[in-house]
Design a protein around this motif. Structure first.
Motif, PDB file in Angstrom:
ATOM      1  N   GLY A 112     104.513  29.659 -27.156  1.00 20.46           N
ATOM      2  CA  GLY A 112     103.111  29.992 -27.327  1.00 20.46           C
ATOM      3  C   GLY A 112     102.300  29.585 -26.127  1.00 20.46           C
ATOM      4  O   GLY A 112     102.829  29.210 -25.088  1.00 20.46           O
ATOM      5  N   SER A 113     100.986  29.651 -26.266  1.00 17.30           N
ATOM      6  CA  SER A 113     100.099  29.441 -25.126  1.00 17.30           C
ATOM      7  C   SER A 113      99.541  28.033 -25.046  1.00 17.30           C
ATOM      8  O   SER A 113      98.839  27.715 -24.106  1.00 17.30           O
ATOM      9  CB  SER A 113      98.940  30.441 -25.199  1.00 17.30           C
ATOM     10  OG  SER A 113      98.236  30.285 -26.426  1.00 17.30           O
ATOM     11  N   GLU A 139      98.595  27.084 -39.156  1.00 15.82           N
ATOM     12  CA  GLU A 139      97.240  27.390 -38.693  1.00 15.82           C
ATOM     13  C   GLU A 139      97.202  27.706 -37.201  1.00 15.82           C
ATOM     14  O   GLU A 139      96.295  28.398 -36.733  1.00 15.82           O
ATOM     15  CB  GLU A 139      96.310  26.207 -38.985  1.00 15.82           C
ATOM     16  CG  GLU A 139      96.098  25.936 -40.468  1.00 15.82           C
ATOM     17  CD  GLU A 139      95.157  24.763 -40.710  1.00 15.82           C
ATOM     18  OE1 GLU A 139      94.545  24.281 -39.724  1.00 15.82           O
ATOM     19  OE2 GLU A 139      95.031  24.333 -41.871  1.00 15.82           O
ATOM     20  N   HIS A 140      98.192  27.188 -36.438  1.00 15.41           N
ATOM     21  CA  HIS A 140      98.202  27.366 -34.979  1.00 15.41           C
ATOM     22  C   HIS A 140      99.585  27.841 -34.522  1.00 15.41           C
ATOM     23  O   HIS A 140     100.330  27.093 -33.880  1.00 15.41           O
ATOM     24  CB  HIS A 140      97.833  26.057 -34.286  1.00 15.41           C
ATOM     25  CG  HIS A 140      96.519  25.491 -34.720  1.00 15.41           C
ATOM     26  ND1 HIS A 140      95.319  25.933 -34.223  1.00 15.41           N
ATOM     27  CD2 HIS A 140      96.223  24.534 -35.635  1.00 15.41           C
ATOM     28  CE1 HIS A 140      94.332  25.267 -34.799  1.00 15.41           C
ATOM     29  NE2 HIS A 140      94.854  24.417 -35.660  1.00 15.41           N
ATOM     30  N   PRO A 141      99.952  29.069 -34.836  1.00 16.13           N
ATOM     31  CA  PRO A 141     101.292  29.554 -34.481  1.00 16.13           C
ATOM     32  C   PRO A 141     101.509  29.707 -32.981  1.00 16.13           C
ATOM     33  O   PRO A 141     102.651  29.860 -32.538  1.00 16.13           O
ATOM     34  CB  PRO A 141     101.355  30.918 -35.185  1.00 16.13           C
ATOM     35  CG  PRO A 141      99.927  31.339 -35.334  1.00 16.13           C
ATOM     36  CD  PRO A 141      99.155  30.079 -35.557  1.00 16.13           C
ATOM     37  N   GLY A 321      90.890  20.513 -27.887  1.00 17.03           N
ATOM     38  CA  GLY A 321      90.711  21.169 -29.181  1.00 17.03           C
ATOM     39  C   GLY A 321      91.918  21.134 -30.089  1.00 17.03           C
ATOM     40  O   GLY A 321      91.814  20.816 -31.278  1.00 17.03           O
ATOM     41  N   LYS A 322      93.110  21.460 -29.551  1.00 13.43           N
ATOM     42  CA  LYS A 322      94.306  21.527 -30.387  1.00 13.43           C
ATOM     43  C   LYS A 322      94.681  20.159 -30.942  1.00 13.43           C
ATOM     44  O   LYS A 322      95.132  20.044 -32.085  1.00 13.43           O
ATOM     45  CB  LYS A 322      95.473  22.113 -29.586  1.00 13.43           C
ATOM     46  CG  LYS A 322      95.256  23.555 -29.145  1.00 13.43           C
ATOM     47  CD  LYS A 322      95.167  24.491 -30.338  1.00 13.43           C
ATOM     48  CE  LYS A 322      94.940  25.916 -29.904  1.00 13.43           C
ATOM     49  NZ  LYS A 322      94.841  26.847 -31.053  1.00 13.43           N
ATOM     50  N   THR A 346     103.575  22.752 -47.069  1.00  9.94           N
ATOM     51  CA  THR A 346     103.199  24.129 -46.772  1.00  9.94           C
ATOM     52  C   THR A 346     104.398  25.041 -46.934  1.00  9.94           C
ATOM     53  O   THR A 346     105.483  24.760 -46.416  1.00  9.94           O
ATOM     54  CB  THR A 346     102.659  24.238 -45.331  1.00  9.94           C
ATOM     55  OG1 THR A 346     101.522  23.383 -45.214  1.00  9.94           O
ATOM     56  CG2 THR A 346     102.276  25.665 -45.001  1.00  9.94           C
ATOM     57  N   GLU A 347     104.203  26.128 -47.667  1.00 13.48           N
ATOM     58  CA  GLU A 347     105.281  27.096 -47.849  1.00 13.48           C
ATOM     59  C   GLU A 347     105.385  27.979 -46.623  1.00 13.48           C
ATOM     60  O   GLU A 347     104.386  28.375 -46.031  1.00 13.48           O
ATOM     61  CB  GLU A 347     105.001  27.977 -49.082  1.00 13.48           C
ATOM     62  CG  GLU A 347     104.944  27.193 -50.387  1.00 13.48           C
ATOM     63  CD  GLU A 347     106.281  26.606 -50.775  1.00 13.48           C
ATOM     64  OE1 GLU A 347     107.312  27.165 -50.340  1.00 13.48           O
ATOM     65  OE2 GLU A 347     106.305  25.599 -51.504  1.00 13.48           O
ATOM     66  N   GLU A 348     106.617  28.265 -46.237  1.00 16.18           N
ATOM     67  CA  GLU A 348     106.830  29.162 -45.092  1.00 16.18           C
ATOM     68  C   GLU A 348     106.509  30.599 -45.495  1.00 16.18           C
ATOM     69  O   GLU A 348     106.774  31.013 -46.595  1.00 16.18           O
ATOM     70  CB  GLU A 348     108.296  29.060 -44.609  1.00 16.18           C
ATOM     71  CG  GLU A 348     108.644  27.686 -44.052  1.00 16.18           C
ATOM     72  CD  GLU A 348     107.892  27.374 -42.774  1.00 16.18           C
ATOM     73  OE1 GLU A 348     107.505  28.328 -42.067  1.00 16.18           O
ATOM     74  OE2 GLU A 348     107.698  26.191 -42.477  1.00 16.18           O
TER      75      GLU A 348
END
Length: 348
Positions: A112-113, A139-141, A321-322, A346-348
């Motif tokens: 990711g970025s 929330e942040h993939p 922020g992250k 959390t469910e996948e």
């Protein structure tokens, strides 16, 4: 007479190609050791923070000085940098920063970025990461999270030396350059093997068990065998606080640095253990039921000098922020935990 060709140069004098060649073959661990000694102004203190012997650290610095062809430190008290050492310190920190940036950017290519590096205590990681990390990544993939699971002593220095952005764990005396956020009071329980409990209580087992269901009296267990955790760790400091509070000196049958291994030994009947309540609470109900066949769990009074679970980070760099968003999820988790709400995975 022809002058001899110089084979060693100070960092300021060395030709560009020779400096570049040295830097490419240089062991990054030497730079890390050098910056640690320079920051601490002490070989012995830096060696403790790096978890190596002072002799090994001295050899590393000598090797670095040999490679650079110059002396980096004035061996006096207090230890100080030579002019070349001062110049090279800035270079070393820049190289380590570039190395970290490269590692982060290489991670982005498949993840990711965004990149964040979190440090967390071993036992706390086992208890809460299965709840916090999946929620954050959902929330942040686009974010790649590197997690370093270490002891509190290693984590205290990981922000400075290992590029960790945020640490979750116990902290005993935060340095001035850290900002600290308290997440949860680290309450403790007493883990007592049923075999030992029955030997101490005799026919009064049920009565004593009911009496201690709200709060155990540690003086009653003074004759029981105890499992010791070293006082350098947060678990060891908690144990030491209770021994002082109750003014007892029990017999220790063994000492372990890993509190989870200590718990398993208590479960096997070896001895009594002071154990963080959150570690017990985060076990699955079926696991708790299985353990309760062999042990009794009694709450202990909260003592204010016991290390809390905190988040801390470098005050100068702050949190981007992250990292702030990850800290918010940790906060929500502990808010739910304190309120008695059962956390959900959390469910996948």
């Amino acid at each position: 007479m022809r002058a001899k060709r110089r084979t060693h140069f100070s960092p300021a004098e060395a030709p560009y190609n020779e400096k570049a060649e040295r830097l490419f073959i240089m062991d990054f661990s030497l730079l890390k050791s050098f910056t640690a000694v320079a920051d601490e102004k002490s070989f012995s203190t830096a060696a403790k923070h790096l978890f190596i012997s002072q002799q090994s650290l001295s050899k590393q610095i000598a090797k670095l000085e040999e490679e650079l062809g110059t002396t980096l430190f004035v061996r006096s008290r207090p230890l100080s940098l030579t002019p070349d050492g001062k110049q090279f310190l800035q270079t070393a920190k820049e190289i380590l920063q570039l190395k970290q940036q490269y590692e982060e950017s290489s991670s982005h290519s498949f993840s990711g970025s965004h990149f964040i590096h979190v440090g967390i205590e071993h036992t706390i990681a086992r208890a809460i990461l299965p709840y916090v990390l999946p929620e954050y990544l959902k929330e942040h993939p686009d974010t790649y999270v590197k997690v370093s699971e270490e002891s509190p002593e290693v984590l205290h220095k990981s922000i400075i030396y290992d590029g960790v952005d945020l640490v979750i764990g116990s902290i005993n005396g935060a340095p001035d350059n850290y900002d600290t956020v308290t997440l949860c009071k680290k309450e403790q329980v007493l883990v007592v093997p049923k075999q030992i409990m029955r030997e101490l209580a005799g026919d009064q087992y049920d009565e004593i068990k009911a009496r201690f269901s709200e709060c155990a009296d540690l003086t009653w267990f003074e004759k029981a065998p105890f499992i010791k955790i070293p006082r350098q760790s947060s678990g060891g400091r908690a144990l030491n606080s209770y021994l002082k509070y109750y003014d007892i000196n029990p017999c220790f049958v063994c000492e372990l640095t890993n509190v989870e291994n200590a718990f398993q030994l208590a479960n096997s009947g070896l001895g009594v253990l002071v154990y963080a309540r959150i570690f017990w609470d985060m076990l699955a109900p079926e696991l708790q039921a299985d353990y309760l066949k062999n042990i009794d769990i009694f709450p202990l009074p909260y003592l204010p000098d016991i290390d809390d679970v905190c988040a801390y980070y470098n005050k100068e760099t702050g949190l981007h922020g992250k990292n702030k968003e990850l800290l918010d999820i940790f906060r929500r988790f502990f808010d739910d935990y304190r309120s008695g709400k059962e956390p959900e995975k959390t469910e996948e």
